[in-house]
Design an enzyme around this catalytic site. Structure first.
Site, PDB file in Angstrom:
ATOM      1  N   GLY A  91      -3.394   1.554  -5.721  1.00  9.38           N
ATOM      2  CA  GLY A  91      -3.397   0.280  -5.048  1.00  9.38           C
ATOM      3  C   GLY A  91      -4.572   0.091  -3.785  1.00  9.38           C
ATOM      4  CB  ALA A  92      -6.651   2.494  -2.510  1.00 12.88           C
ATOM      5  N   GLY A  99      -6.038  -5.216   0.484  1.00 14.62           N
ATOM      6  CA  GLY A  99      -4.695  -5.271   1.083  1.00 14.62           C
ATOM      7  C   GLY A  99      -4.244  -4.166   2.085  1.00 14.62           C
ATOM      8  CB  ILE A 100      -1.019  -2.592   2.816  1.00  9.86           C
ATOM      9  CG1 ILE A 100      -0.349  -3.681   3.388  1.00  9.86           C
ATOM     10  CG2 ILE A 100      -0.397  -1.239   3.344  1.00  9.86           C
ATOM     11  CD1 ILE A 100       1.230  -3.921   2.773  1.00  9.86           C
ATOM     12  CB  SER A 102       9.669  -5.039   0.034  1.00  2.30           C
ATOM     13  OG  SER A 102      10.025  -6.141   0.397  1.00  2.30           O
ATOM     14  CE1 TYR A 148       7.541  -6.944  -4.832  1.00  2.00           C
ATOM     15  CE2 TYR A 148       9.248  -8.020  -3.344  1.00  2.00           C
ATOM     16  CZ  TYR A 148       8.018  -7.294  -3.651  1.00  2.00           C
ATOM     17  OH  TYR A 148       7.514  -6.568  -2.801  1.00  2.00           O
TER      18      TYR A 148
END
Length: 296
Positions: free
Chosen positions: A21-22, A25-26, A150, A175
């Site tokens: 997921g690069a 965002g983070i 999280s 989630y």
């Protein structure tokens, strides 16, 4: 309010890193900082166009050409297997695996293999990817697996009777469950990796202004933008600040022998009681192994 910074200037030359997921965002900020420090970074992404655009920005800013885009759709076991196979053909080592990708509070949908999307991407996909790369991580020891969880895990429950949310579905509940699954996965992985030189840790990045919020209708409404966002803004981290604990868990020398832990704001934190349930962690591992056909 933007959280602790990872102030260690340690370099990452000769390190080979995968970040899922690069492209936004983070994840993107994590790749940017690792590239600045000289790492060879593989951006494992679903959307190759967005990945290439992000890569171009990162290379131009860091002058590090050893940043690569590779397709990896965490909602497809076939895509994950293909990514792992191709990576092993390209690289002889893997120093750091950063399980960063995630989806949040999306309407109910299924992955290509029939998993509820949040459980499938946030947990099952990373479970399979990590296990497929374990031989390389062990060969490259000392090495690290870093999983972005999280604070939502504290509200999570593993629904043993309906893990895939087939009987009922609530986006927030699903989630929270997926984020608790990240914690339990990290705990069991660390136990299994004892004595190998590979560590596994999880973290909370903070409440970060990223595309994760795209499914939260309230936050995207005109009313919220006018009234609530200005009030919440001081408490919401920029992606650059959200990446600090990931960088800390990936690079901090003092964590070389620390495994099975959870960090927030570059500090060790306690997980929720459910995150310390070893029997549940073992159950989830066994189910994940079966569902992802790990040993087939």
């Amino acid at each position: 309010m933007q959280g602790e910074k990872f102030n260690n200037s340690i370099k990452a030359e000769n390190k080979v890193v995968i970040v899922t997921g690069a492209n936004t965002g983070i994840g993107k900020e994590t790749v940017l900082e690792l590239a600045r420090r000289g790492a060879t970074v593989y951006m494992a992404c679903r959307d190759m166009q967005k990945c290439e655009e992000a890569r171009e920005e990162i290379v131009l800013e860091t002058f590090n050409k050893h940043v690569y885009c590779r397709q990896c759709d965490l909602a497809s076991l076939e895509s994950i297997r293909k990514f792992a196979d191709n990576f092993k053909k390209e690289q002889q080592r893997l120093d750091i695996l950063i399980n960063n990708a995630g989806v949040m509070r999306c309407p109910r949908s299924l992955t290509k293999d029939g998993f509820e999307m949040q459980l499938g991407v946030n947990h099952m996909g990373h479970f399979l990817l990590t296990n497929l790369l374990l031989d390389l991580l062990k060969k490259s020891a000392p090495s690290r697996v870093v999983t972005v969880s999280s604070l939502a895990h504290t509200r999570g429950e593993i629904n043993v009777a309906d893990l895939n949310s087939d009987k009922s579905y609530d986006p927030g509940t699903a989630y929270n469950q997926s984020k608790l699954a990240n914690i339990l996965f990290t705990r069991e992985l660390a136990r299994r990796l004892e004595g190998t030189g590979v560590t596994a840790n999880a973290l909370h990045p903070g409440v970060v202004d990223t595309e994760l919020f795209r499914h939260m209708g309230f936050f995207n409404s005109f009313f919220a933008n006018m009234i609530f966002k200005p009030l919440f803004w001081p408490f919401i981290k920029a992606p650059q600040n959200g990446a600090q604990t990931t960088l800390y868990a990936a690079l901090e020398p003092e964590l070389a022998n620390v495994s099975g832990k959870y960090f927030s704001d570059c500090n060790l934190k306690d997980v929720a009681p459910a995150g310390t349930d070893d029997a549940l962690a073992k159950w989830l591992w066994a189910v994940s192994e079966k569902w992802t056909k790990l040993n087939n």
